[in-house]
Scaffold this motif. Structure first.
Motif, PDB file in Angstrom:
ATOM      1  N   VAL A 128       0.855  -1.189   0.000  1.00  0.00           N
ATOM      2  CA  VAL A 128       0.000   0.000   0.000  1.00  0.00           C
ATOM      3  C   VAL A 128       0.892   1.241   0.000  1.00  0.00           C
ATOM      4  O   VAL A 128       1.802   1.356   0.835  1.00  0.00           O
ATOM      5  CB  VAL A 128      -0.935   0.027   1.227  1.00  0.00           C
ATOM      6  CG1 VAL A 128      -1.661   1.362   1.319  1.00  0.00           C
ATOM      7  CG2 VAL A 128      -1.952  -1.100   1.139  1.00  0.00           C
ATOM      8  N   VAL A 129       0.644   2.140  -0.938  1.00  0.00           N
ATOM      9  CA  VAL A 129       1.325   3.433  -0.988  1.00  0.00           C
ATOM     10  C   VAL A 129       0.364   4.484  -0.460  1.00  0.00           C
ATOM     11  O   VAL A 129      -0.747   4.644  -0.991  1.00  0.00           O
ATOM     12  CB  VAL A 129       1.762   3.801  -2.414  1.00  0.00           C
ATOM     13  CG1 VAL A 129       2.420   5.174  -2.436  1.00  0.00           C
ATOM     14  CG2 VAL A 129       2.716   2.750  -2.963  1.00  0.00           C
ATOM     15  N   ILE A 130       0.759   5.189   0.581  1.00  0.00           N
ATOM     16  CA  ILE A 130      -0.047   6.269   1.147  1.00  0.00           C
ATOM     17  C   ILE A 130       0.692   7.571   0.875  1.00  0.00           C
ATOM     18  O   ILE A 130       1.790   7.787   1.403  1.00  0.00           O
ATOM     19  CB  ILE A 130      -0.283   6.055   2.648  1.00  0.00           C
ATOM     20  CG1 ILE A 130      -1.104   4.785   2.854  1.00  0.00           C
ATOM     21  CG2 ILE A 130      -0.972   7.257   3.275  1.00  0.00           C
ATOM     22  CD1 ILE A 130      -1.342   4.429   4.294  1.00  0.00           C
ATOM     23  N   ALA A 131       0.116   8.416   0.035  1.00  0.00           N
ATOM     24  CA  ALA A 131       0.756   9.658  -0.383  1.00  0.00           C
ATOM     25  C   ALA A 131       0.040  10.839   0.258  1.00  0.00           C
ATOM     26  O   ALA A 131      -1.131  11.091  -0.023  1.00  0.00           O
ATOM     27  CB  ALA A 131       0.719   9.798  -1.909  1.00  0.00           C
ATOM     28  N   ASP A 132       0.760  11.552   1.110  1.00  0.00           N
ATOM     29  CA  ASP A 132       0.181  12.681   1.842  1.00  0.00           C
ATOM     30  C   ASP A 132       1.083  13.905   1.629  1.00  0.00           C
ATOM     31  O   ASP A 132       2.089  14.056   2.318  1.00  0.00           O
ATOM     32  CB  ASP A 132       0.082  12.335   3.323  1.00  0.00           C
ATOM     33  CG  ASP A 132      -0.682  13.368   4.139  1.00  0.00           C
ATOM     34  OD1 ASP A 132      -1.301  14.258   3.520  1.00  0.00           O
ATOM     35  OD2 ASP A 132      -0.638  13.300   5.372  1.00  0.00           O
ATOM     36  N   SER A 133       0.778  14.793   0.666  1.00  0.00           N
ATOM     37  CA  SER A 133      -0.393  14.741  -0.159  1.00  0.00           C
ATOM     38  C   SER A 133      -0.012  15.017  -1.617  1.00  0.00           C
ATOM     39  O   SER A 133       1.005  15.649  -1.898  1.00  0.00           O
ATOM     40  CB  SER A 133      -1.414  15.773   0.313  1.00  0.00           C
ATOM     41  OG  SER A 133      -1.120  17.066  -0.140  1.00  0.00           O
ATOM     42  N   THR A 134      -0.883  14.548  -2.522  1.00  0.00           N
ATOM     43  CA  THR A 134      -0.631  14.755  -3.949  1.00  0.00           C
ATOM     44  C   THR A 134      -0.804  16.224  -4.351  1.00  0.00           C
ATOM     45  O   THR A 134      -0.284  16.627  -5.389  1.00  0.00           O
ATOM     46  CB  THR A 134      -1.567  13.881  -4.781  1.00  0.00           C
ATOM     47  OG1 THR A 134      -2.924  14.163  -4.434  1.00  0.00           O
ATOM     48  CG2 THR A 134      -1.288  12.403  -4.529  1.00  0.00           C
ATOM     49  N   SER A 135      -1.501  17.000  -3.547  1.00  0.00           N
ATOM     50  CA  SER A 135      -1.615  18.438  -3.856  1.00  0.00           C
ATOM     51  C   SER A 135      -0.268  19.126  -3.737  1.00  0.00           C
ATOM     52  O   SER A 135       0.074  19.993  -4.557  1.00  0.00           O
ATOM     53  CB  SER A 135      -2.629  19.100  -2.918  1.00  0.00           C
ATOM     54  OG  SER A 135      -3.938  18.677  -3.189  1.00  0.00           O
ATOM     55  N   ARG A 136       0.514  18.773  -2.713  1.00  0.00           N
ATOM     56  CA  ARG A 136       1.848  19.365  -2.578  1.00  0.00           C
ATOM     57  C   ARG A 136       2.751  18.921  -3.724  1.00  0.00           C
ATOM     58  O   ARG A 136       3.609  19.669  -4.180  1.00  0.00           O
ATOM     59  CB  ARG A 136       2.464  18.935  -1.242  1.00  0.00           C
ATOM     60  CG  ARG A 136       1.581  19.228  -0.047  1.00  0.00           C
ATOM     61  CD  ARG A 136       1.471  20.722   0.242  1.00  0.00           C
ATOM     62  NE  ARG A 136       0.570  20.969   1.351  1.00  0.00           N
ATOM     63  CZ  ARG A 136      -0.672  21.405   1.221  1.00  0.00           C
ATOM     64  NH1 ARG A 136      -1.158  21.653   0.024  1.00  0.00           N
ATOM     65  NH2 ARG A 136      -1.436  21.609   2.290  1.00  0.00           N
ATOM     66  N   TRP A 137       2.555  17.702  -4.178  1.00  0.00           N
ATOM     67  CA  TRP A 137       3.298  17.215  -5.344  1.00  0.00           C
ATOM     68  C   TRP A 137       2.910  18.014  -6.595  1.00  0.00           C
ATOM     69  O   TRP A 137       3.777  18.421  -7.375  1.00  0.00           O
ATOM     70  CB  TRP A 137       2.994  15.729  -5.525  1.00  0.00           C
ATOM     71  CG  TRP A 137       3.517  15.118  -6.784  1.00  0.00           C
ATOM     72  CD1 TRP A 137       4.820  14.992  -7.154  1.00  0.00           C
ATOM     73  CD2 TRP A 137       2.749  14.523  -7.829  1.00  0.00           C
ATOM     74  NE1 TRP A 137       4.911  14.350  -8.368  1.00  0.00           N
ATOM     75  CE2 TRP A 137       3.645  14.054  -8.798  1.00  0.00           C
ATOM     76  CE3 TRP A 137       1.380  14.338  -8.030  1.00  0.00           C
ATOM     77  CZ2 TRP A 137       3.229  13.408  -9.962  1.00  0.00           C
ATOM     78  CZ3 TRP A 137       0.966  13.696  -9.177  1.00  0.00           C
ATOM     79  CH2 TRP A 137       1.881  13.248 -10.130  1.00  0.00           C
ATOM     80  N   ALA A 138       1.612  18.251  -6.773  1.00  0.00           N
ATOM     81  CA  ALA A 138       1.161  19.033  -7.919  1.00  0.00           C
ATOM     82  C   ALA A 138       1.667  20.474  -7.841  1.00  0.00           C
ATOM     83  O   ALA A 138       1.981  21.089  -8.869  1.00  0.00           O
ATOM     84  CB  ALA A 138      -0.368  19.016  -7.995  1.00  0.00           C
ATOM     85  N   GLU A 139       1.760  21.028  -6.645  1.00  0.00           N
ATOM     86  CA  GLU A 139       2.311  22.377  -6.493  1.00  0.00           C
ATOM     87  C   GLU A 139       3.784  22.407  -6.894  1.00  0.00           C
ATOM     88  O   GLU A 139       4.262  23.404  -7.459  1.00  0.00           O
ATOM     89  CB  GLU A 139       2.133  22.845  -5.054  1.00  0.00           C
ATOM     90  CG  GLU A 139       0.685  23.160  -4.696  1.00  0.00           C
ATOM     91  CD  GLU A 139       0.494  23.365  -3.206  1.00  0.00           C
ATOM     92  OE1 GLU A 139       1.513  23.354  -2.475  1.00  0.00           O
ATOM     93  OE2 GLU A 139      -0.660  23.538  -2.770  1.00  0.00           O
ATOM     94  N   ALA A 140       4.506  21.318  -6.615  1.00  0.00           N
ATOM     95  CA  ALA A 140       5.897  21.237  -7.063  1.00  0.00           C
ATOM     96  C   ALA A 140       5.963  21.201  -8.585  1.00  0.00           C
ATOM     97  O   ALA A 140       6.836  21.838  -9.199  1.00  0.00           O
ATOM     98  CB  ALA A 140       6.568  20.009  -6.462  1.00  0.00           C
ATOM     99  N   LEU A 141       5.041  20.473  -9.214  1.00  0.00           N
ATOM    100  CA  LEU A 141       4.983  20.458 -10.671  1.00  0.00           C
ATOM    101  C   LEU A 141       4.701  21.855 -11.219  1.00  0.00           C
ATOM    102  O   LEU A 141       5.287  22.273 -12.226  1.00  0.00           O
ATOM    103  CB  LEU A 141       3.891  19.490 -11.148  1.00  0.00           C
ATOM    104  CG  LEU A 141       4.097  17.999 -10.914  1.00  0.00           C
ATOM    105  CD1 LEU A 141       2.882  17.226 -11.417  1.00  0.00           C
ATOM    106  CD2 LEU A 141       5.349  17.509 -11.615  1.00  0.00           C
ATOM    107  N   ARG A 142       3.812  22.581 -10.560  1.00  0.00           N
ATOM    108  CA  ARG A 142       3.474  23.934 -11.021  1.00  0.00           C
ATOM    109  C   ARG A 142       4.666  24.866 -10.893  1.00  0.00           C
ATOM    110  O   ARG A 142       4.953  25.640 -11.816  1.00  0.00           O
ATOM    111  CB  ARG A 142       2.290  24.470 -10.198  1.00  0.00           C
ATOM    112  CG  ARG A 142       1.897  25.899 -10.555  1.00  0.00           C
ATOM    113  CD  ARG A 142       0.577  26.281  -9.919  1.00  0.00           C
ATOM    114  NE  ARG A 142       0.627  26.211  -8.473  1.00  0.00           N
ATOM    115  CZ  ARG A 142      -0.438  26.426  -7.678  1.00  0.00           C
ATOM    116  NH1 ARG A 142      -1.613  26.692  -8.221  1.00  0.00           N
ATOM    117  NH2 ARG A 142      -0.326  26.363  -6.373  1.00  0.00           N
ATOM    118  N   GLU A 143       5.370  24.793  -9.765  1.00  0.00           N
ATOM    119  CA  GLU A 143       6.533  25.661  -9.592  1.00  0.00           C
ATOM    120  C   GLU A 143       7.638  25.305 -10.587  1.00  0.00           C
ATOM    121  O   GLU A 143       8.286  26.185 -11.159  1.00  0.00           O
ATOM    122  CB  GLU A 143       7.051  25.534  -8.163  1.00  0.00           C
ATOM    123  CG  GLU A 143       8.169  26.510  -7.837  1.00  0.00           C
ATOM    124  CD  GLU A 143       8.548  26.488  -6.372  1.00  0.00           C
ATOM    125  OE1 GLU A 143       9.634  26.996  -6.041  1.00  0.00           O
ATOM    126  OE2 GLU A 143       7.757  25.967  -5.571  1.00  0.00           O
TER     127      GLU A 143
END
Length: 570
Positions: free
Chosen positions: A315-330
């Protein structure tokens, strides 16, 4: 290694001259400290790289060396029980921060190897070569790496060997206990298998109403303070997976510290040891560089695929994908990519799809079966569930556990909204339970959803005309919805009896609630005033939840007669 020079440094963005033949996403070492960086743009003879670490002190003119490979994770025994950064470099033993540079890795370590087949046989990717017996509570299986096949020329005898020391030779190719794998490239497998068995999380609202399959995908969207991290921690603690990979992606350091402390203190119900001993933690906090944050998600799922190939449920628990998406945006804004909605890159949807696509139950190489289940938290700004990350994520997951702010503020945990959540796998899970001792699972879940929807509808009407103006059956429906919420859906994460609930106890508790509600409906139909029914003693139902053991279904059933007796049945 070919060498170039640093031309310009702009924060984590570094321009490089003098390196010919570079490829996109190739890994570099910057300066005398050897800071890791990834090539993100090529223009003529100049390359632009994004550093994975703080670039303070890096100067123009310092050397740059190429590694001729993409970002890869070092996979081998000893991963379980460890804490790593976004590049899978161990954090245990570091005072506070990793020293700058790409060279930090686990120190040389010897392991006890027990061989499997005999030399001279033909082997292929995923075939079993032996086991490592001292790598934790989960047996570590040494497999033939992907892309390697042929005659097993040599297999070392039982003994202790270093990480990088070959233990086998296949057609002249040495195979060591450790190997490297590019984190953004899914590990290959022969074919997918249909998922059938549910992942039991121990959380009643999830297991009984919105289940997830082993090999499935789930998202947990919710605003600040709705309990995302606590819910994910509970899943990490109690789910029936073999290996847990907890990825703290861009979260606060104190939250990750709490996770590590709790995992270290919690007893593993499977082994009797520490739960942390079969958990891999990727700790990438909000003050770490964005490129390491972006890589941490892929690093975590690569580790999960590694154990999946051994035949384990992970099981992969990712907390959180929003912070990951913000890294993609930056990252996209730094490289000049054309922004899309709310500044996110146009590739956001495809990046999310590629991440969740790595979940699944598969026929692993070598004839084993394994699964990767992905559960990702989403932190929409202001609780806006229409923002791009939440909206795109809902397109690619099979299960959605939406957290409701009003429930959270009312101290209802888990604050999973029954009107805003769904599971596309409920039918499959119902079929599985029918063949595994609980044929009433589907009907039970359907009745709960119906009761909650009817109670919500009547609550809106009662706000207008008052509860006393409603007919008796409708008042019983309101009472049934409240009893279901308080006695079944609500769960105490801090209680030793209620933090985890086995499926058998969950079924018994739901049946108890239904019996009480049905008895109330009988009393009202027989002419008893609804107001009098609403004031009867329902404490036996609540005690059945709070005072019985996590898997004591019989004890719950023993509360049935006292509960019905309090309603007027002898």
């Amino acid at each position: 290694m070919n060498a170039g020079v640093v031309r310009r440094v702009n924060g984590p963005l570094v321009e490089i001259d003098g390196l010919a033949g570079l490829a996109m996403a190739e890994l570099l070492q910057l300066g005398t400290a050897g800071l890791p960086a990834e090539v993100t743009a090529l223009s003529g003879g100049r390359a632009t790289a994004q550093a994975y670490e703080y670039t303070g002190g890096l100067r123009p003119g310092e050397p740059v060396h190429r590694l001729s490979r993409p970002l890869a994770a070092r996979l081998g025994p000893g991963l379980i029980g460890g804490v790593y950064d976004g590049l899978l470099r161990p954090l245990a033993g570091a005072d506070t921060w990793l020293a700058p540079g790409a060279a930090r890795a686990a120190g040389p370590r010897a392991w006890t190897f027990t061989p499997g087949p005999t030399a001279g046989t033909r082997v292929g990717p995923g075939d079993h070569l032996g086991t490592v017996g001292d790598a934790g509570p989960v047996e570590h299986r040494v497999l033939v790496p992907p892309g390697v096949e042929g005659r097993l020329d040599d297999l070392r005898p039982a003994g202790r060997y270093q990480d990088d020391e070959p233990v086998a030779t296949i057609d002249g190719t040495p195979v060591a206990l450790t190997s490297w794998w590019p984190v953004r490239k899914p590990r290959p497998f022969p074919h997918r298998l249909p998922s059938a068995a549910p992942l039991v999380t121990g959380q009643r609202v999830l297991d009984a109403v919105f289940p997830i399959l082993k090999g499935g995908t789930a998202a947990v969207p919710g605003g600040f303070g709705t309990g995302k991290t606590i819910l994910l921690q509970q899943i990490a603690k109690w789910c029936d997976a073999d290996v847990i990979v907890y990825v703290g992606c861009g979260e606060r350091g104190n939250e990750l510290a709490d996770v590590l402390a709790e995992l270290a203190e919690l007893t593993d119900p499977r082994t009797g040891g520490r739960l942390a001993d079969r958990t891999v933690t990727v700790a990438n906090t909000s003050n770490m560089p964005i490129m390491a944050r972006e890589a941490s998600i892929y690093t975590g799922v690569t580790v999960a695929e590694y154990y999946r190939d051994m035949g384990y449920d992970t099981v992969v628990i990712a907390d959180s994908t929003s912070r990951w998406a913000e890294a993609l945006r930056e990252f996209a804004s730094r490289t000049g990519a054309l922004p899309a909605e709310e500044g996110y890159p146009a590739s956001l949807a495809s990046a999310l799809a590629a991440f969740y696509e790595r979940a699944g139950r598969v026929a692993a190489p070598g004839g084993r079966e394994g699964s990767v289940t992905i559960v990702g938290a989403v932190s929409p700004p202001g609780g806006d569930l229409t923002e791009p990350v939440t909206a795109h994520t809902q397109r690619f997951v099979r299960t959605l556990w939406t957290l409701d702010r009003d429930l959270a503020y009312a101290r209802h945990y888990p604050a999973v909204s029954w009107s805003g959540s769904y599971s596309r796998d409920s039918g499959t899970v119902g079929t599985w339970y029918s063949g595994n001792g609980d044929p009433g699972w589907a009907a039970r879940g359907s009745r709960m959803v119906t009761m909650l929807a009817e109670a919500d509808r009547l609550a809106a009407l009662a706000d207008l005309v008052g509860t006393a103006a409603l007919p008796g059956p409708e008042r019983v429906a309101l009472l049934g919805g409240r009893l279901l919420r308080e006695a079944f859906l609500q769960q105490n994460a801090l209680s030793p009896n209620d933090a985890y609930c086995a499926p058998a106890k969950s079924a018994a508790l739901a049946d108890l609630v239904f019996d009480v509600v049905d008895r109330c409906a009988e009393l009202v139909a027989a002419g008893r005033p609804p107001g009098e029914v609403e004031t009867l003693d329902f404490s036996p139902v609540i005690r059945a939840r709070e005072e019985t053991g996590p898997d004591d279904a019989d004890a719950v059933r023993r509360h049935r007669d006292p509960a019905l007796a309090a309603l007027g049945r002898p």
